[in-house]
Scaffold this active site. Structure first.
Site, PDB file in Angstrom:
ATOM      1  N   HIS A  20       0.696  -1.262  -0.029  1.00  0.00           N
ATOM      2  CA  HIS A  20       0.122   0.004   0.006  1.00  0.00           C
ATOM      3  C   HIS A  20       0.861   1.315  -0.132  1.00  0.00           C
ATOM      4  CE1 HIS A  20      -3.250   2.471   2.161  1.00  0.00           C
ATOM      5  NE2 HIS A  20      -3.413   2.775   0.829  1.00  0.00           N
ATOM      6  N   HIS A  96       6.292  17.797 -16.464  1.00  0.00           N
ATOM      7  CA  HIS A  96       7.175  16.537 -16.821  1.00  0.00           C
ATOM      8  C   HIS A  96       8.241  16.396 -15.796  1.00  0.00           C
ATOM      9  CE1 HIS A  96       8.437  13.403 -18.925  1.00  0.00           C
ATOM     10  NE2 HIS A  96       9.601  14.112 -19.484  1.00  0.00           N
TER      11      HIS A  96
END
Length: 129
Positions: A20, A96
């Protein structure tokens, strides 16, 4: 021997180790791969396997609670943008450059043969219960 799902032993084993909150970067052939995260390089030839094929296979096996992509995908790669929006209605967009920074914290990087720009997504693993 497995008869379905991801057959690549390196990728299958790496997925089994995820927990997780772990990050998985699915990236095109041109994305810089940072030192640190485990890398499974599936690139064979330009476009093979495609970003869409690899993402589809991963989503069939992973629980994903969130996804982050570069905002540049919207203008530079409409097909990848549509795919990501379809899979992740709450897709988080960053620059980006920020995505490259975030990728250093990923637990796993899966490099595809995709040759279209900005076909990259950082997945955040969830739990099945």
């Amino acid at each position: 021997m497995k008869k379905a799902g991801i057959l690549n032993r390196h990728l299958s084993g790496a997925l089994a180790e995820l927990g997780h909150g772990d990050g998985v970067l699915v990236c095109d052939a041109g994305m810089p791969v940072p030192a640190g995260p485990r890398v499974v390089d599936l690139a064979f030839r330009a476009g093979v396997p495609s970003f869409a094929e690899v993402l589809d296979g991963l989503l069939a096996e992973l629980v994903v609670e969130g996804a982050t992509a570069a905002q540049e995908v919207l203008g530079a790669n409409p097909a990848a943008a549509a795919l990501l929006r379809g899979e992740f209605p709450d897709l988080h967009l960053v620059s980006h450059e920020k995505l490259k920074e975030l990728s250093a914290g990923a637990r796993l990087i899966v490099r595809t043969g995709e040759a279209r720009p900005y076909a990259n997504v950082l997945l955040r693993c969830g739990v099945f219960f």
